[in-house]
Design an enzyme around this catalytic site. Structure first.
Site, short mmCIF file in Angstrom:
data_model
loop_
_atom_site.label_atom_id
_atom_site.label_comp_id
_atom_site.label_asym_id
_atom_site.label_seq_id
_atom_site.Cartn_x
_atom_site.Cartn_y
_atom_site.Cartn_z
N ASN A 97 0.78 -1.06 -0.03
CA ASN A 97 -0.28 -0.16 -0.02
C ASN A 97 0.77 1.39 -0.07
O ASN A 97 1.99 1.11 -0.84
CB ASN A 97 -0.85 0.05 1.23
CG ASN A 97 -2.26 0.87 0.88
OD1 ASN A 97 -2.60 1.00 0.00
ND2 ASN A 97 -2.69 1.54 1.80
N ASP A 193 -6.10 7.71 6.00
CA ASP A 193 -5.75 6.91 4.82
C ASP A 193 -4.20 7.61 4.73
O ASP A 193 -3.43 7.65 5.80
CB ASP A 193 -6.62 7.42 3.74
CG ASP A 193 -6.24 6.49 2.63
OD1 ASP A 193 -5.26 5.97 2.40
OD2 ASP A 193 -7.34 5.98 2.00
#
Length: 283
Positions: A97, A193
């Site tokens: 990620n 995030d």
């Protein structure tokens, strides 16, 4: 405050923006579509490149090309978009990620299980000599990271359970220690995030399903927020000649574009009173 789309590209899962002062371009990934894009911050002219698998994060090198955190591990990416694997080590049901380069030139990136299974992710570091190691385990959804301007602290988000941790950071050897839960988010109001750190040390966090970025003091105290008109901002950085353009990636997946015309686009937000520094480069 002004918000505009930098490029016409609509990403399914736009992530990890990086700005280059040398080219005045911003580069970001579209993880689920196996792509990355580069757009001129002023004109919006965009180049799009296909990847052989999902790219969680991409970073500039001192040579002008890229390193990337991929579905399999780490890769080198040439200027014309050719991927050459460096390390292949992730299980087939995992992927990398978010990732960033630290002040010393190492590339940090973390993993997650595609099913979001708890504690299966890790945080890895790709050293300047090309070797890699795991520096943090038992992570669920490895996400945003950044360093304080004085390089004394490393910030790191695990989106599930929704905590931003602060670590002491040693730039010489890249060691992190003494974790503190600096910010614990109410994930019913948005999931933390990607993030960025301003030139004077403030912490800026994009909130997935929160429609905004939030700004915090280094102490973890919330200062303010910026509403963006999109439900799913994913990450942020700073760019522009004075570093005062807040650049935000967003996602269009699961969104009605008729109701959110900016969803999936990469946004430039000006007149925020914030500024940041150019990203560190790998190597």
């Amino acid at each position: 405050m002004n918000i505009r789309a930098i490029s016409d590209v609509v990403s399914d899962l736009g992530e990890g923006p990086i700005w280059s002062p040398q080219t005045n371009c911003v580069t970001w990934t579209d993880i689920t579509q196996n792509k990355y894009h580069t757009a001129d911050l002023s004109t919006g002219a965009t180049q799009s490149f296909s990847a052989p698998s999902m790219v969680g994060a991409i970073a500039l090198t001192h040579g002008g090309d890229y390193v990337a955190a991929t579905q399999e591990g780490f890769a080198h990416v040439s200027i014309d978009g050719k991927f050459s694997p460096l390390h292949t080590f992730l299980a087939a049901d995992m992927r990398m990620n978010d990732g960033k380069v630290d002040p010393a030139g190492r590339f940090w990136a973390g993993s997650l299980a595609l099913s979001f299974e708890k504690n299966r992710g890790s945080l890895y570091v790709l050293e300047k000599d090309g070797s890699y190691s795991s520096v943090l385990d038992d992570v669920t959804l490895s996400n945003g990271m950044g360093w304080s301007p004085d390089s004394n602290f490393f910030y790191y988000i695990d989106s599930i359970p929704g905590v931003l941790k602060r670590f002491d950071y040693e730039s010489v050897d890249g060691r992190i220690s003494n974790p503190v839960d600096l910010i614990t988010f109410d994930t019913s109001k948005g999931i933390p995030d990607g993030m960025s750190v301003t030139s004077n040390g403030k912490i800026v966090v994009a909130l997935w399903d929160g429609g905004r970025v939030e700004i915090y003091e280094p102490s973890g105290k919330k200062i303010s927020e910026i509403k963006l008109g999109v439900s799913r901002p994913t990450s942020c950085t700073f760019g522009g000649a004075d570093g005062n353009v807040l650049i935000v990636t967003t996602a269009s997946q699961g969104i009605d574009l008729g109701k959110e015309p900016l969803a999936g686009k990469i946004l430039a937000v000006t007149d925020t009173g914030l500024s940041g520094l150019p990203p560190h480069r790998y190597g």
